[in-house]
Scaffold this active site. Sequence first.
Site, short mmCIF file in Angstrom:
data_model
loop_
_atom_site.label_atom_id
_atom_site.label_comp_id
_atom_site.label_asym_id
_atom_site.label_seq_id
_atom_site.Cartn_x
_atom_site.Cartn_y
_atom_site.Cartn_z
N GLU A 143 2.98 42.74 20.55
CA GLU A 143 1.82 42.81 19.65
C GLU A 143 0.67 43.43 20.44
O GLU A 143 0.34 42.95 21.53
CB GLU A 143 1.42 41.42 19.18
CG GLU A 143 2.47 40.72 18.34
CD GLU A 143 2.04 39.32 17.96
OE1 GLU A 143 1.01 39.19 17.26
OE2 GLU A 143 2.69 38.35 18.39
N ARG B 16 12.44 32.52 28.73
CA ARG B 16 11.24 33.26 29.12
C ARG B 16 10.84 32.94 30.56
O ARG B 16 11.26 31.93 31.13
CB ARG B 16 10.09 32.97 28.16
CG ARG B 16 9.51 31.58 28.26
CD ARG B 16 8.54 31.30 27.12
NE ARG B 16 7.48 32.29 27.07
CZ ARG B 16 6.59 32.38 26.09
NH1 ARG B 16 6.64 31.54 25.07
NH2 ARG B 16 5.64 33.29 26.13
N LYS C 29 -4.26 34.17 26.45
CA LYS C 29 -5.28 35.22 26.24
C LYS C 29 -6.65 34.61 26.05
O LYS C 29 -7.65 35.11 26.57
CB LYS C 29 -4.89 36.07 25.03
CG LYS C 29 -3.60 36.85 25.19
CD LYS C 29 -3.18 37.47 23.86
CE LYS C 29 -1.79 38.06 23.96
NZ LYS C 29 -1.28 38.52 22.66
#
Length: 633
Positions: free
Chosen positions: A98, A325, A335
């Site tokens: 994204e 992950r 973020k």
Amino acid sequence: MADLAESTAKLQLDEETGEMVSKAELKKRQKKREKAKAKEAAKTEAKANEKEKDKPAPKPKANVDEVIDPNNMFKTGFLDDVFKIRPMKPVFTRFPPEPNGFLHIGHAKAIAVNFGFARYHGGECYLRYDDTNPEAEEQVYFDAILEMVEWLGFKPYKITYSSDNFQKLYDLAEKLIGLEKAYVCHCSDSEIKLQRGGEKGTAGPRYRCEHAEQTVDENLKKFRDMRDGVYPPQAAFLRMKQDITDGNPQMWDLAAYRVLDKPHYRTGDTWKIYPTYDFTHCLCDSFEGITHSLCTTEFVQSRVSYEWLNSTLGVYEPMQREYGRLSISGTILSKRKILKLVSEKIVRGWNDPRLFTLIGIKRRGVPPGAILEFVNELGVTTANSIIEIKRFDQAIRKYLERTVPRLMLILDPVRVVIEDSDDLDGKTLTVPFSPKDPKMGSHDVTFTKTIYIDRSDFREEADPSFFRLAPGKTVGLLQVPYPIKAVSFTKDEATGKVTEIRAAFDREVKKPKAYIQWVPTEAAGTRKAEVRIYNSLFKSDNPNDAPGGFLNDINPESEVVYPDALVESGFDEVRRRAPWPEAAGESELGKGGPESVRFQAMRIAYFALDSDSTDDRIVLNRIVALKEDAGKS
């Protein structure tokens, strides 16, 4: 001159003690150390067996020079099994970020897995921007994502955008309505939670709302009204009619389209509605002919809805599989939290070398090849990997040890005048860039009567446990045939700091107990530099759980600056010949930013040139220390 060259050539650096010794002596020491290590290992193993007989023996220390097969993670284990499930060629994968933020270390694994898997099997990988949320997308993120993919050494087969398919996706949404597999819903978030059995899905029976009973014509009209801006945001959304009785929440009539009153970065005001990830992702995979859709394990449950939608619409069906992950402990990757650090000027920006954003890691000087080697070494399984920073640092250190040249750097210089050095003043020393790799070549350093050493390598009073320079004590200078002995020193009365040391060659001592680095005067090519020593940004291993929040866990020593450092003249040659090494996205001479100028500062750390540098100003970042918790004797 000849005597100097001959004397230097006969000596070799003992990296463990910093001494210059003969080849025979070095070999003797190495054998002795190997025996001592073996003996110590045997003792440790014996003790461990006594305490815990079932505990496996400790693994041998990794060989710094050992290089793992770069394709190992595709040849065996999870990714090999994935291909065997669907041995379809040509292979097509995709990396679908994204574009609403900067990539972090976890994305490096996703890039390596998707691009690497396709390359290993002779296929191709798309870079697809999943740009379905116009509220958070900016051009800077699109650019930074591509830059990181290329820096890691990969070239996308095609660069695509989910927004390229907005019309196709819309048409398929209408088709889904026509199949009686989608309906326009007007329920609130709280109503939807009740329909799904409460907060955890277990408070009561699951059920559908009355909107699910609307006719196809009613749903088509409402959906077109959504498209035409009749409904404000949150007043209506399109839901897929899946299986509310399924035990998997990803089958509980997920949203397919929502109303957003926001212009899109690429399509402008064309659309008032935007597809969700759950509707978009699998269909874009289908449009692009993806054979193996590789994603992380948080999407395991989504595989059912992924397959349901493609199957229901009768389109080509890719195969989705999920791997664990990668994350790093002792830092933050959120973020929102990084934005807080940036806005409060705790860090220099999103590319601050203390952050684990990929642009921050890149600026610090970590080579792209080291990151790929690190990911390959960890391997790929279905288990999530939470790695300590020290393990990441060790992998980088191991890579740099065999791939970058060595130079002499002084962090905190103090002047030393060698009074009886007229016979060597102005002489040229030829110094190898690496004692282990002759292919790196060598460079010249001019010896001068006045040199500079690090302030930490001198003490005003002699100490039996201190083997460097002190009054009446002798220490060797790296690559210089004679050690020096301190004769006297002068101090600044105001600060109490030593300003100059007077010394003389000790031509009688053949083997000093220690060697230190030095640099000649600026007239002989030495360059001034600002050196930034980076440590962990946070004090704890889990800043998110720190009392008072992560902002109260900031390490005040995370950046230590030495404004008056000196680096030897060989730096200019290292800069000219960058990148070090030529690998991944830095694959040839001149291909790479300032951070590709990397070297080992002997006895200190590994460094890289910072982007704040100019032709007249050198700024260096510490990439990683020479050893974990390294200290001097």
